[in-house]
Design a protein around this motif. Structure first.
Motif, PDB file in Angstrom:
ATOM      1  N   LEU A  23       8.163 130.055  99.092  1.00  0.00           N
ATOM      2  CA  LEU A  23       9.164 129.220  98.419  1.00  0.00           C
ATOM      3  C   LEU A  23      10.223 128.749  99.404  1.00  0.00           C
ATOM      4  CD1 LEU A  23      10.356 128.073  95.772  1.00  0.00           C
ATOM      5  CD2 LEU A  23      11.569 130.243  95.486  1.00  0.00           C
ATOM      6  N   SER A  60      10.546 124.756 100.175  1.00  0.00           N
ATOM      7  CA  SER A  60      11.774 124.084  99.736  1.00  0.00           C
ATOM      8  C   SER A  60      12.601 123.608 100.923  1.00  0.00           C
ATOM      9  CB  SER A  60      12.599 125.021  98.843  1.00  0.00           C
ATOM     10  OG  SER A  60      12.910 126.224  99.518  1.00  0.00           O
ATOM     11  N   SER A  90      16.425 125.567  94.845  1.00  0.00           N
ATOM     12  CA  SER A  90      15.322 126.409  95.328  1.00  0.00           C
ATOM     13  C   SER A  90      15.618 126.956  96.718  1.00  0.00           C
ATOM     14  CB  SER A  90      14.018 125.598  95.350  1.00  0.00           C
ATOM     15  OG  SER A  90      12.962 126.365  95.850  1.00  0.00           O
ATOM     16  N   SER A  99      15.927 130.915  97.351  1.00  0.00           N
ATOM     17  CA  SER A  99      14.933 131.554  98.227  1.00  0.00           C
ATOM     18  C   SER A  99      15.590 132.176  99.459  1.00  0.00           C
ATOM     19  CB  SER A  99      13.854 130.546  98.651  1.00  0.00           C
ATOM     20  OG  SER A  99      14.410 129.479  99.400  1.00  0.00           O
TER      21      SER A  99
END
Length: 318
Positions: A17, A21, A235, A239
């Motif tokens: 992730l 992102s 995100s 993350s």
């Protein structure tokens, strides 16, 4: 055994992730700033954090996670420190050459290792230090093109390194010591990060660009990219806290240099940026160093596990 497998899957998901992102937001912001002429990076970051907080607040109201109160003084100082580090990084980029700025980012890993060794008594094996050295050499070869020194830029770079390292170490330490999740810590600290950048962002951007963010003419296309950037940033921020909490600040920095290599590759593939044999050589060395780092960390963790003193949230699993 099942608990460890679930933990490993969680870390792999967090790493994926973070990479996906971060690469996405770099491409989006490059289009926004380079192609559409929106140069206000620090102010944009404050908007990112405000949208992140609003998103988490909505999620908390929908009972998607449980908010956990953290000592106000702790979370306020933590949020302000992280906001200041972003401002110093942007100022470092503005007052230095691209090459010196890349050197600043590379210096974060050895400085983090030094701080964790001195203050947290954390041990890094010679194998891991060698892997980190290879990684830094590779990224340096791939990304550093020029080194131009100046006094103000050097001071700003040192401040950026110190605040970034301390902020990332605290991100890991607070989650473990206070037993809060990455989501809970981000939810508590995002308003303070956003506030410091919302106040200082226009001033910093004015110094760097000689333009006023409030006088800028916002076209529908620019607004669309700003909204997209803010949504991706939710995100990215989530993350970031997740990876640092589950692994370590050093592992997060290693992951950051993987993103640098991917961005160079995507820049060549999608945006037709210049790409040379030196870039390819540097990326290959960096990826080899990352592979060694992951392998040596895994081996060290297995040895600690056999010795019976491995904490669940260690540096990085396989």
């Amino acid at each position: 055994m099942g608990e460890m497998s679930n933990f490993q899957l969680g870390v792999i998901g967090a790493l994926f992730l973070s990479v996906a992102s971060s690469v996405s937001i770099v491409i989006c912001n490059k289009a926004l700033m380079s192609n559409l002429g929106f140069p206000f990076a620090t102010t944009l970051t404050s908007w990112h954090l405000m949208v992140t907080f609003c998103t988490l607040h909505a999620a908390q109201r929908l009972n998607l996670f449980v908010s956990k109160s953290v000592d106000l003084k702790t979370v306020m100082l933590f949020g302000i420190l992280n906001g200041i580090s972003i401002g110093f990084l942007n100022l470092s980029l503005g007052f230095n050459s691209i090459g010196f700025y890349q050197m600043t980012k590379l210096a974060i890993i050895p400085f983090t290792v030094l701080l964790e060794t001195i203050f947290l008594k954390k041990q890094f094996s010679s194998k891991i230090k060698f892997a980190l050295f290879l990684l830094l050499v590779g990224v340096g070869i791939a990304s550093i093109t020029d080194l131009q020194l100046n006094f103000v830029g050097t001071i700003l770079s040192l401040l950026a390194i110190i605040t970034t390292c301390v902020g990332q170490i605290l991100t890991n330490t607070i989650q473990k010591k206070l037993n809060v999740s990455s989501t809970q810590l981000l939810y508590q600290s995002a308003p303070f990060q956003a506030a410091i950048l919302f106040v200082s962002g226009p001033v910093v951007d004015q110094m760097l660009t000689k333009q006023n963010v409030f006088a800028y003419k916002y076209s529908p296309v620019v607004l669309a990219f700003i909204i997209l950037s803010c949504l991706i940033a939710v995100s990215v921020n989530f993350s970031t806290f997740l990876v640092i909490g589950k692994t370590s600040p050093v592992t997060y920095q290693v992951l950051g240099h993987l993103k640098t290599c991917l961005v160079l590759g995507f820049g060549y593939t999608l945006l037709h940026d210049p790409f040379t044999g030196r870039n390819i050589l540097g990326i290959l060395i960096a990826v080899f160093g990352m592979g060694l780092y992951s392998y040596f960390c895994t081996e060290d963790n297995k040895k600690k596990q056999l010795a019976g003193d491995l904490p669940l949230a260690s540096q990085v699993p396989n």
